[in-house]
Write a protein that holds these residues in place. Structure first.
Motif, short mmCIF file in Angstrom:
data_model
loop_
_atom_site.label_atom_id
_atom_site.label_comp_id
_atom_site.label_asym_id
_atom_site.label_seq_id
_atom_site.Cartn_x
_atom_site.Cartn_y
_atom_site.Cartn_z
N VAL A 69 0.94 -1.08 -0.11
CA VAL A 69 0.29 -0.05 -0.13
C VAL A 69 0.91 1.33 0.21
N PRO A 70 0.78 1.87 -1.02
CA PRO A 70 1.71 3.38 -1.37
C PRO A 70 1.27 4.17 -0.43
N VAL A 71 2.39 5.37 0.20
CA VAL A 71 2.06 6.04 1.24
C VAL A 71 1.85 7.59 0.15
N VAL A 72 0.67 8.62 0.39
CA VAL A 72 0.24 9.49 -0.55
C VAL A 72 1.18 10.41 0.16
N PRO A 73 2.00 11.52 -0.26
CA PRO A 73 2.23 12.04 0.65
C PRO A 73 1.72 13.97 1.24
N TRP A 74 2.00 14.20 2.34
CA TRP A 74 0.79 15.44 3.27
C TRP A 74 0.75 16.15 2.43
N GLY A 99 -7.69 17.52 2.17
CA GLY A 99 -8.93 17.96 0.81
C GLY A 99 -8.71 18.87 0.25
N SER A 100 -7.17 19.71 0.01
CA SER A 100 -6.48 20.75 -0.08
C SER A 100 -6.03 20.13 -1.96
N ASP A 101 -5.64 20.49 -2.28
CA ASP A 101 -4.90 20.39 -3.71
C ASP A 101 -4.04 19.56 -3.74
N VAL A 102 -3.02 19.99 -2.75
CA VAL A 102 -2.03 19.41 -2.77
C VAL A 102 -2.04 17.71 -2.73
N SER A 103 -3.37 17.54 -1.62
CA SER A 103 -3.49 16.17 -1.30
C SER A 103 -4.69 15.44 -2.44
N VAL A 104 -5.48 15.89 -3.11
CA VAL A 104 -6.23 15.30 -4.54
C VAL A 104 -4.77 15.26 -5.27
N ARG A 105 -3.95 16.37 -5.78
CA ARG A 105 -2.67 16.04 -5.85
C ARG A 105 -1.85 14.63 -6.48
N GLY A 106 -1.44 14.62 -4.96
CA GLY A 106 -1.26 13.41 -4.37
C GLY A 106 -2.03 12.06 -4.69
N ILE A 107 -2.92 12.37 -4.03
CA ILE A 107 -3.95 10.70 -4.73
C ILE A 107 -4.23 10.50 -6.18
N ALA A 108 -4.14 11.69 -7.14
CA ALA A 108 -4.36 11.05 -8.62
C ALA A 108 -3.01 10.37 -8.47
N GLN A 109 -2.09 11.10 -7.97
CA GLN A 109 -0.80 10.53 -8.81
C GLN A 109 -0.11 9.07 -8.04
N ALA A 110 -0.82 9.17 -7.22
CA ALA A 110 -0.24 7.40 -6.28
C ALA A 110 -1.33 6.08 -7.45
N LEU A 111 -2.40 6.89 -7.57
CA LEU A 111 -3.34 6.18 -8.89
C LEU A 111 -2.70 5.68 -9.71
N GLU A 112 -2.21 6.92 -10.55
CA GLU A 112 -2.06 7.12 -12.10
C GLU A 112 -0.53 6.12 -11.85
N ARG A 113 0.22 6.10 -10.50
CA ARG A 113 1.35 5.21 -10.31
C ARG A 113 1.30 3.83 -10.36
N ARG A 114 0.52 3.65 -9.49
CA ARG A 114 0.17 2.60 -9.19
C ARG A 114 -1.56 2.14 -10.84
N PRO A 115 -1.28 1.67 -11.00
CA PRO A 115 -2.76 1.00 -11.43
C PRO A 115 -3.38 0.55 -10.67
N THR A 116 -3.05 -0.73 -10.27
CA THR A 116 -3.55 -2.24 -9.86
C THR A 116 -3.71 -1.80 -8.38
N THR A 117 -3.60 -0.28 -7.46
CA THR A 117 -3.78 -0.71 -5.77
C THR A 117 -4.69 -0.06 -5.71
N SER A 118 -5.41 -0.59 -4.78
CA SER A 118 -6.87 -0.69 -4.55
C SER A 118 -6.73 0.39 -2.68
N ALA A 119 -5.89 0.39 -2.92
CA ALA A 119 -5.68 1.45 -1.05
C ALA A 119 -4.33 2.42 -1.22
N VAL A 120 -4.57 2.94 -0.36
CA VAL A 120 -3.18 4.88 -0.58
C VAL A 120 -3.02 4.65 1.13
N LEU A 121 -1.92 5.08 1.41
CA LEU A 121 -1.71 5.62 2.88
C LEU A 121 -1.58 7.30 2.96
#
Length: 221
Positions: free
Chosen positions: A131-136, A140-162
């Motif tokens: 389970v990968p870690v999204v930077p802090w 709900g901020s743009d920084v947080s949401v962009r981090g989630i989006a980038q993690a999902l793009e990098r890890r297309p088969t993950t079903s969870a993020v920290l």
């Protein structure tokens, strides 16, 4: 895109999942969580920030753009709409998103350490990788949401993020399956921490995922 679902059934499913998570002991002391389920037309059902004693009528209908389409969105919940909608946008087959502060998983998030997949329930419930870690970033901020989006793009088969210094975000085809995975992740995090005291956890042997899938296929056939 997932097929339309009955709003009443989905609301009841989220209430049942909230009860299931508390019964499993995977919630934080505060009981904080955000649970959502996809509706048709770029909309989703969203719970208030605290889900202990949740009732179906407390759920809100929110658009992916953050517009409130039904119910009353509390200010605390407004911050997390983008966190859920980015997952639905990035993963059209996702039907539910669950966010908790599950203690053991949050320990890995606070330590900025990915959670390895070393327990069989994680394999069985759909997280056959760390389970990968999204930077802090502020919730709900743009920084947080962009981090989630980038993690999902990098890890297309993950079903969870920290979410670093925050908690856990899990997503899947429906609320029940996603709750099962969330519980498996929290149990795995607990096992990892406990194993550190006796020499550390050990990886699966090669071919473990294929062996588990074959065993599951034999039972279901």
């Amino acid at each position: 895109m997932t097929a339309p679902h009955d709003e009443k059934d989905l609301a009841n499913a989220l209430v049942e999942v909230a009860e299931q998570l508390f019964a499993a002991g995977v919630m934080s002391h505060s009981g904080h969580a955000n649970l959502s389920a996809r509706l048709d037309g770029d909309r989703f059902l969203l719970t208030p920030g605290f889900v202990c004693g949740l009732r179906p009528e407390q759920l809100m209908i929110v658009g992916f753009d953050g517009q409130v389409l039904g119910g009353r969105l509390q200010s605390a919940s407004a911050e997390i709409v983008a966190m859920h909608s980015i997952v639905y946008r990035a993963r059209p087959k996702v039907g539910a998103v669950l966010h908790t502060h599950s203690p053991a998983a949050t320990a890995f998030a606070v330590a900025h350490r990915p959670l390895p997949c070393r327990t069989e329930p994680m394999l069985r419930f759909g997280q056959a990788e760390e389970v990968p870690v999204v930077p802090w970033g502020p919730r709900g901020s743009d920084v947080s949401v962009r981090g989630i989006a980038q993690a999902l793009e990098r890890r297309p088969t993950t079903s969870a993020v920290l979410l670093a210094n925050h908690g856990l975000l899990v997503f899947g085809p429906d609320a029940a399956d996603t709750a099962n995975l969330l519980t498996a992740i929290e149990e795995s995090a607990e096992a990892e921490i406990a194993a550190m005291a006796i020499g550390g956890a050990v990886d699966f042997p090669d071919g473990a995922l294929e062996a588990v899938r074959a065993a599951m296929a034999r039972v279901s056939s």
